[in-house]
Design an enzyme around this catalytic site. Structure first.
Site, PDB file in Angstrom:
ATOM      1  N   ASP A  19      27.630  95.735  92.654  1.00 42.06           N
ATOM      2  CA  ASP A  19      27.467  96.714  91.529  1.00 42.06           C
ATOM      3  C   ASP A  19      28.830  97.129  90.844  1.00 42.06           C
ATOM      4  O   ASP A  19      29.707  97.172  91.422  1.00 42.06           O
ATOM      5  CB  ASP A  19      26.675  97.853  91.698  1.00 42.06           C
ATOM      6  CG  ASP A  19      25.153  97.291  91.924  1.00 42.06           C
ATOM      7  OD1 ASP A  19      24.992  96.062  91.906  1.00 42.06           O
ATOM      8  OD2 ASP A  19      24.500  98.023  92.770  1.00 42.06           O
TER       9      ASP A  19
HETATM   10  N1  URA Z   1      23.343  96.927  97.093  1.00 41.33           N
HETATM   11  C1  URA Z   1      23.574  97.619  96.004  1.00 41.33           C
HETATM   12  O1  URA Z   1      22.493  98.506  95.658  1.00 41.33           O
HETATM   13  N2  URA Z   1      24.614  97.328  95.296  1.00 41.33           N
HETATM   14  C2  URA Z   1      25.668  96.715  95.442  1.00 41.33           C
HETATM   15  O2  URA Z   1      26.634  96.601  94.905  1.00 41.33           O
HETATM   16  C3  URA Z   1      25.708  95.884  96.731  1.00 41.33           C
HETATM   17  C4  URA Z   1      24.377  96.031  97.513  1.00 41.33           C
END
Ligand code: URA
Length: 252
Positions: free
Chosen positions: A113
């Site tokens: 993310d």
């Molecule tokens: N899980 C999440 O919620 N975000 C990420 O970036 C990676 C795994």
């Protein structure tokens, strides 16, 4: 291969641009005192052969295998919508490597993310991308999670036992989970669902405040690689990455 072809394969521009760089005396090969100005000069391109282009030191890699420490506030997409792309953190030759088989240049294996930090692997090796990203390979990924509320053992037990997320009735469970501080967890996942850590932590009544990926399979994010920095994988790390993805297990 010719020197111009070698530069082209390493992302220094079109074949014409690469030939021009050589002819203008802007390319130096390791161990050769003068610039080579013949674009057709034959080079024995071996892994890590050193050269410079317009003074920029580079090393030859038949395929690119790169570790990047993703900083917060970057998107893993090539065409980001709101934040700078992680690809802007890579030097131009890595961004411009020509297509290899089905793989269009250097690609991140999986995504994080925008606000997640930590380890990303990038490559133009389609086989490794498939091996590591294929869901049934179950490559373990370790996340350091900072939570808004105190962590308790009931939350850990639920994360290990499995929680149901809103898009699938089948529970998802952490392969491992330990408390690392009052408000912190270390969570190992072997799947890669959308926002999986954030949704799992929310499902047990807590909330992710900060998320950092510290490990992918046998590879750990090196302590000396600062956020925003990249480096080539060492041969030992590449071997570990290849060993990391066990054979796919049959569908349940
Ligand atoms: N899980 C999440 O919620 N975000 C990420 O970036 C990676 C795994």
């Amino acid at each position: 291969m010719s020197l111009a072809d070698m530069l082209y394969s390493q992302g220094f521009g079109t074949r014409r641009v690469c030939a021009g760089l050589v002819q203008q005396g802007l390319v130096r090969l390791e161990g050769v005192p003068e610039p080579v100005t013949d674009a057709l000069h034959a080079v024995e391109a071996r892994e890590r052969l050193g050269f410079t282009v317009q003074g920029q030191p580079w090393e030859y890699h038949a395929q690119a295998y790169v570790l990047l420490h993703k900083p917060a506030g970057t998107e893993c997409s090539q065409k980001p919508s709101a934040w700078p792309s992680i690809y802007t953190l890579l030097p131009a030759p890595l961004r411009q490597r020509p297509q290899k088989g089905a793989v269009q240049g250097v690609q991140a294996i999986g995504r994080l993310d925008q606000d997640t930090t930590g380890m990303l692997l990038l490559t133009d090796d389609g086989k490794l991308i498939h091996q590591m990203a294929f869901p049934r390979r179950h490559v373990p990924k370790v996340y350091e999670v900072t939570c808004r509320h105190p962590v308790d053992s009931a939350q850990i037990q639920r994360l290990l036992a499995g929680v149901v997320l809103d898009d699938d009735p089948k529970p998802v469970r952490a392969a491992a989970c330990e408390q690392t501080d009052d408000h912190a967890l270390r969570l190992t996942l072997t799947e890669g669902k959308y926002h999986q850590v954030k949704r799992m932590v929310a499902a047990v009544g807590n909330r992710v405040e900060a998320l950092h990926r510290s490990r992918i399979g046998a590879l750990e994010l090196p302590a000396d690689l600062a956020p925003g920095q990249w480096r080539w994988l060492t041969p030992a790390e590449l071997e570990a990455a290849r060993q990391t993805a066990p054979a796919a297990t049959p569908a349940a």
